[in-house]
Design a protein around this motif. Structure first.
Motif: not given
Length: 416
Positions: A201-214, A330-339
């Protein structure tokens, strides 16, 4: 004949066919329910909205980590995808049931449980799509949603003919496709490990949070439009969104193809060219044909040309910002993309707050959408430019995949 077969195969390998079939399936089931199952029409309509949850959630938890190279090479992708789908069943079921209870309190508990069954079954269907995209080929992966959609079309037709409830039309197709995928011989995984639930679950948690915001912004926009400019604003926005339906089908296809391609993604593809052409065609029809606007909603016939031009320009900027966001992810680190994702939604929610105070007409909302989307596109462009300056060139970190396909690359004509 060979050209026809090659053309069909090329379309099957494209995401355009997947998105078009999915959209057609949703519309067809709703129309059949409005004709032959009016008692459950509200359930079918709500079900169509809830089906966006598994699509977005599994893409965030499985598809985007694969595309960004955030999944360790030694993981068994198929087992990981199955584990993620299983872990999301309960929370998605609770959210779907709560949504049905709030939106349709007059329905029985049994009706709500039956209605959310296809929503829950779609979770493993989406997970198997992303697993096949990594371990097998785009063509084989595309068969999963394509066969599900075609089976749903057939199931809905048969259920209406038999005078049975239409909201379970997808269940036979989903079960059949899952049986086909899960019961076949699994791909070889020598030396691969099965990640635990927490790691899965942690592998995609950052992207999941971004999707929830969208998703939160998507839900908030029509509500604010109605509060700021009246109910006619909600009707106008929904009617224009339906008019741009073909554009969104192709845009979704181009985005998912980018995610499947991973770090091999290119700026110029045939699907992106088709997206631009579709935007031009839909914009021309919306601007030129008052009759078409009247068919969609009578409120559109009174909307000024400048407001319509503003909305069309907003869709163009939405296309550019979507592509930039996907490439950045695709190219950024997960935390950078989340920001970056949260920053873009801060801009969007700021625009919504301004509209709530300032907007009085539908034309004001169009201007707000246009300005905010321009700022979002500029935000992602700036974040990508700064990211290239901050990241020194060099090999990818150990344990990170370079792109989705682990085997041989797909054929060069796998995109349409």
């Amino acid at each position: 004949m060979k050209l026809l077969v090659d053309g069909v195969a090329r379309v099957q390998r494209s995401q355009v066919s997947v998105q078009a079939l999915s959209r057609l399936c949703s519309v067809f089931v709703f129309l059949l329910a409005s004709w032959g199952d009016t008692d459950r029409l509200a359930l079918v309509a709500l079900q169509g909205a809830l089906l966006a949850i598994p699509y977005t959630l599994i893409e965030a938890l499985v598809g985007r980590p694969l595309s960004a190279g955030a999944v360790p090479e030694h993981w068994n992708v198929e087992c990981w995808a199955k584990r993620v789908a299983a872990a999301t069943l309960l929370p998605v079921g609770l959210v779907a049931f709560l949504s049905a209870s709030v939106a349709l309190p007059q329905t029985s508990v049994a009706d709500r449980l039956v209605m959310i069954a296809p929503v829950l079954l779609q979770l493993p269907v989406e997970a198997m799509f992303w697993s096949c995209a990594r371990t097998r080929s785009p063509a084989r992966a595309n068969l999963i949603p394509q066969l599900t959609a075609l089976g749903t079309l057939l199931g809905a037709t048969l259920l209406v003919a038999a005078d049975l409830r239409v909201d379970v039309a997808a269940v036979p197709a989903q079960v059949a496709v899952l049986a086909w995928v899960l019961l076949r011989r699994p791909s070889a995984g020598h030396g691969q490990t099965r990640p635990g639930l927490r790691a899965s679950m942690s592998a995609g948690s950052v992207y999941c949070l971004a999707a929830v915001v969208d998703l939160s912004y998507t839900i908030a926009l029509p509500s604010v439009a109605g509060a700021a400019a009246g109910q006619s604003a909600v009707v106008v926005l929904r009617a224009l969104d339906l008019a741009f339906g073909p554009f969104h089908v192709v845009l979704s296809a181009s985005t998912r193809e980018d995610i499947v391609a991973g770090r091999r993604v290119r700026w110029f593809t045939a699907t992106r060219a088709l997206t631009v052409a579709t935007w031009l065609g839909v914009s021309a029809v919306v601007l030129a044909s008052e009759r078409v606007r009247g068919i969609l909603a009578t409120e559109l016939t009174t909307l000024g040309v400048l407001a319509l031009c503003g909305y069309c320009a907003y869709k163009l900027l939405l296309m550019l910002s979507t592509w930039a966001s996907t490439r950045h992810m695709i190219h950024a680190r997960p935390r950078r993309y989340l920001a970056s994702a949260i920053g873009s939604r801060v801009i969007a929610f700021g625009g919504v707050a301004v509209a709530l105070v300032w907007a009085e007409r539908v034309a004001d909302l169009m201007l707000q959408l246009l300005v905010c989307e321009a700022l979002v596109a500029a935000w992602f462009a700036a974040r990508m430019r700064l990211g290239r300056r901050e990241t020194p060139p060099g090999p990818a970190p150990e344990g990170r995949a370079a792109s989705i396909p682990a085997g041989p690359p797909p054929a060069a004509d796998s995109r349409v």
